[in-house]
Scaffold this motif. Structure first.
Motif, PDB file in Angstrom:
ATOM      1  N   ILE A 276     -24.754 -13.021  42.446  1.00 61.10           N
ATOM      2  CA  ILE A 276     -23.773 -13.970  43.118  1.00 61.10           C
ATOM      3  C   ILE A 276     -22.853 -12.817  43.943  1.00 61.10           C
ATOM      4  O   ILE A 276     -22.256 -12.030  43.566  1.00 61.10           O
ATOM      5  CB  ILE A 276     -22.883 -14.519  42.185  1.00 61.10           C
ATOM      6  CG1 ILE A 276     -23.757 -15.529  41.321  1.00 61.10           C
ATOM      7  CG2 ILE A 276     -21.667 -15.392  42.699  1.00 61.10           C
ATOM      8  CD1 ILE A 276     -23.116 -16.187  40.039  1.00 61.10           C
ATOM      9  N   VAL A 277     -22.513 -13.496  45.295  1.00 60.34           N
ATOM     10  CA  VAL A 277     -21.772 -12.627  46.108  1.00 60.34           C
ATOM     11  C   VAL A 277     -20.450 -13.161  46.610  1.00 60.34           C
ATOM     12  O   VAL A 277     -20.701 -14.443  46.481  1.00 60.34           O
ATOM     13  CB  VAL A 277     -22.578 -12.404  47.439  1.00 60.34           C
ATOM     14  CG1 VAL A 277     -21.770 -11.546  48.388  1.00 60.34           C
ATOM     15  CG2 VAL A 277     -23.872 -11.701  47.342  1.00 60.34           C
TER      16      VAL A 277
ATOM     17  N   CYS B 143     -21.135  -6.227  44.100  1.00 59.20           N
ATOM     18  CA  CYS B 143     -20.684  -6.453  45.471  1.00 59.20           C
ATOM     19  C   CYS B 143     -19.429  -5.959  45.530  1.00 59.20           C
ATOM     20  O   CYS B 143     -19.005  -6.364  46.855  1.00 59.20           O
ATOM     21  CB  CYS B 143     -21.116  -7.864  46.036  1.00 59.20           C
ATOM     22  SG  CYS B 143     -19.793  -9.125  45.002  1.00 59.20           S
ATOM     23  N   ASN B 144     -18.879  -5.128  44.696  1.00 51.60           N
ATOM     24  CA  ASN B 144     -17.572  -4.435  44.958  1.00 51.60           C
ATOM     25  C   ASN B 144     -16.288  -5.435  45.518  1.00 51.60           C
ATOM     26  O   ASN B 144     -15.371  -5.220  46.201  1.00 51.60           O
ATOM     27  CB  ASN B 144     -17.880  -3.509  46.096  1.00 51.60           C
ATOM     28  CG  ASN B 144     -18.640  -2.302  45.820  1.00 51.60           C
ATOM     29  OD1 ASN B 144     -18.028  -1.412  45.133  1.00 51.60           O
ATOM     30  ND2 ASN B 144     -20.088  -2.498  46.023  1.00 51.60           N
ATOM     31  N   VAL B 145     -16.322  -6.557  44.777  1.00 50.04           N
ATOM     32  CA  VAL B 145     -15.115  -7.410  44.765  1.00 50.04           C
ATOM     33  C   VAL B 145     -14.393  -7.710  43.671  1.00 50.04           C
ATOM     34  O   VAL B 145     -13.188  -8.161  43.681  1.00 50.04           O
ATOM     35  CB  VAL B 145     -15.322  -8.674  45.548  1.00 50.04           C
ATOM     36  CG1 VAL B 145     -15.994  -8.607  47.025  1.00 50.04           C
ATOM     37  CG2 VAL B 145     -16.431  -9.629  44.825  1.00 50.04           C
ATOM     38  N   GLY B 146     -15.075  -7.571  42.519  1.00 42.77           N
ATOM     39  CA  GLY B 146     -14.329  -7.841  41.142  1.00 42.77           C
ATOM     40  C   GLY B 146     -14.444  -6.903  39.953  1.00 42.77           C
ATOM     41  O   GLY B 146     -14.212  -7.353  38.877  1.00 42.77           O
ATOM     42  N   GLY B 147     -15.014  -5.737  40.178  1.00 48.86           N
ATOM     43  CA  GLY B 147     -15.095  -4.810  39.149  1.00 48.86           C
ATOM     44  C   GLY B 147     -13.733  -4.114  38.742  1.00 48.86           C
ATOM     45  O   GLY B 147     -12.857  -4.447  39.413  1.00 48.86           O
ATOM     46  N   GLU B 148     -14.101  -2.748  37.884  1.00 50.57           N
ATOM     47  CA  GLU B 148     -12.732  -2.520  37.163  1.00 50.57           C
ATOM     48  C   GLU B 148     -12.085  -1.676  38.385  1.00 50.57           C
ATOM     49  O   GLU B 148     -10.768  -1.559  38.455  1.00 50.57           O
ATOM     50  CB  GLU B 148     -13.275  -1.253  36.393  1.00 50.57           C
ATOM     51  CG  GLU B 148     -12.196  -0.656  35.327  1.00 50.57           C
ATOM     52  CD  GLU B 148     -12.711  -0.149  34.341  1.00 50.57           C
ATOM     53  OE1 GLU B 148     -11.622   0.427  33.305  1.00 50.57           O
ATOM     54  OE2 GLU B 148     -13.904   0.131  34.008  1.00 50.57           O
TER      55      GLU B 148
ATOM     56  N   VAL C  59     -20.023  -9.423  40.694  1.00 48.68           N
ATOM     57  CA  VAL C  59     -18.846  -8.982  41.514  1.00 48.68           C
ATOM     58  C   VAL C  59     -18.526  -7.456  41.360  1.00 48.68           C
ATOM     59  O   VAL C  59     -17.834  -7.252  42.333  1.00 48.68           O
ATOM     60  CB  VAL C  59     -17.411 -10.067  41.238  1.00 48.68           C
ATOM     61  CG1 VAL C  59     -17.888 -11.384  41.574  1.00 48.68           C
ATOM     62  CG2 VAL C  59     -17.222  -9.829  39.569  1.00 48.68           C
ATOM     63  N   THR C  60     -19.171  -6.743  40.312  1.00 50.89           N
ATOM     64  CA  THR C  60     -18.927  -5.344  40.420  1.00 50.89           C
ATOM     65  C   THR C  60     -19.806  -4.769  41.478  1.00 50.89           C
ATOM     66  O   THR C  60     -19.719  -3.727  42.219  1.00 50.89           O
ATOM     67  CB  THR C  60     -19.166  -4.794  39.083  1.00 50.89           C
ATOM     68  OG1 THR C  60     -18.441  -5.252  37.934  1.00 50.89           O
ATOM     69  CG2 THR C  60     -19.326  -3.360  39.051  1.00 50.89           C
TER      70      THR C  60
END
Length: 222
Positions: free
Chosen positions: A2-3, A34-39, A31-32
């Motif tokens: 999911i992007v 695709c670099n929008v929602g990870g830590e 989301v981690t």
């Protein structure tokens, strides 16, 4: 995968306006990748919110937390002891995350921090492309492993529309015509004659058009 895309900071600030204590909640799932929602993104967004709120003379109380997955009640339950401490939770998981968190914790407003866009894969580092619309009846094997539903602007099941030019889509000229790719792929495999089959109108009841879907695996239920 999911992007998604990060919402503008100004939009998030407007959503949490008047909320004193805020939790930015990340997810270690898609989301981690695709670099929008990870830590890492949790830390960046939380810092940006603190700075913006401090400049505006507002309480900069913004805390951080990242769950293994926000689409799984088992991991959402990790918030049980802390959720009520916050005036708002900003979820930067896909669209499922804020819904699961909001359903579990009824008294805490939950806001989405990203816009979920599509199911796709990485073409290269930092570049993702849509490959699936989750129609519920996969037929890519009939088209050389390419999906005309997700990758054709008109979702045509029976050959190209005739409007493509130089192998590109007439609606989005920067996008390759998937039917041109399908014909080339099937030809290379010696299966071109299979494209002479006329497919009936697609039954969209297995897709989102049939309403919200649920998958039950009796062998996994406890």
């Amino acid at each position: 995968m999911i992007v998604g895309d990060s919402k503008p900071l100004e939009e998030i600030l407007s959503m949490i306006e008047g909320r004193e204590k805020v939790l930015v909640l990340g997810c270690r799932g898609c989301v981690t990748v695709c670099n929008v929602g990870g830590e890492k993104e949790v830390g960046i967004l939380a810092s940006a919110l603190r700075i913006a709120r401090k400049k505006a003379g507002l309480p900069p109380t913004v805390e951080e937390m990242t769950l293994e997955r926000q689409c799984d009640p088992e991991y959402v339950e990790e918030l049980a002891d802390v959720a009520d401490k916050y005036d708002a939770i900003v979820s930067i998981a896909c669209g499922v995350g804020p819904q699961f968190v909001a359903e579990r914790f009824q008294k805490v407003p939950v806001f989405p921090g990203i816009n979920t866009t599509f199911i796709g894969g990485a073409l290269e580092h930092g570049v993702w492309a849509e490959r699936c619309q989750s129609c519920g009846n996969c037929l890519v094997h009939n088209f050389g492993g390419l999906c005309p539903i997700a990758r054709c602007s008109k979702s045509l099941m029976n050959g190209p529309c005739g409007g493509s030019a130089s192998g590109n889509c007439e609606i989005s000229p920067e996008v390759p015509c998937v039917w041109d790719q399908i014909v080339q792929k099937m030809s290379a495999m010696g299966r071109l004659e299979e494209l002479e089959q006329v497919w009936p109108n697609k039954n969209w009841l297995t897709a989102r058009d049939g309403g919200p879907r649920k998958r039950v695996r009796e062998d996994l239920k406890q």
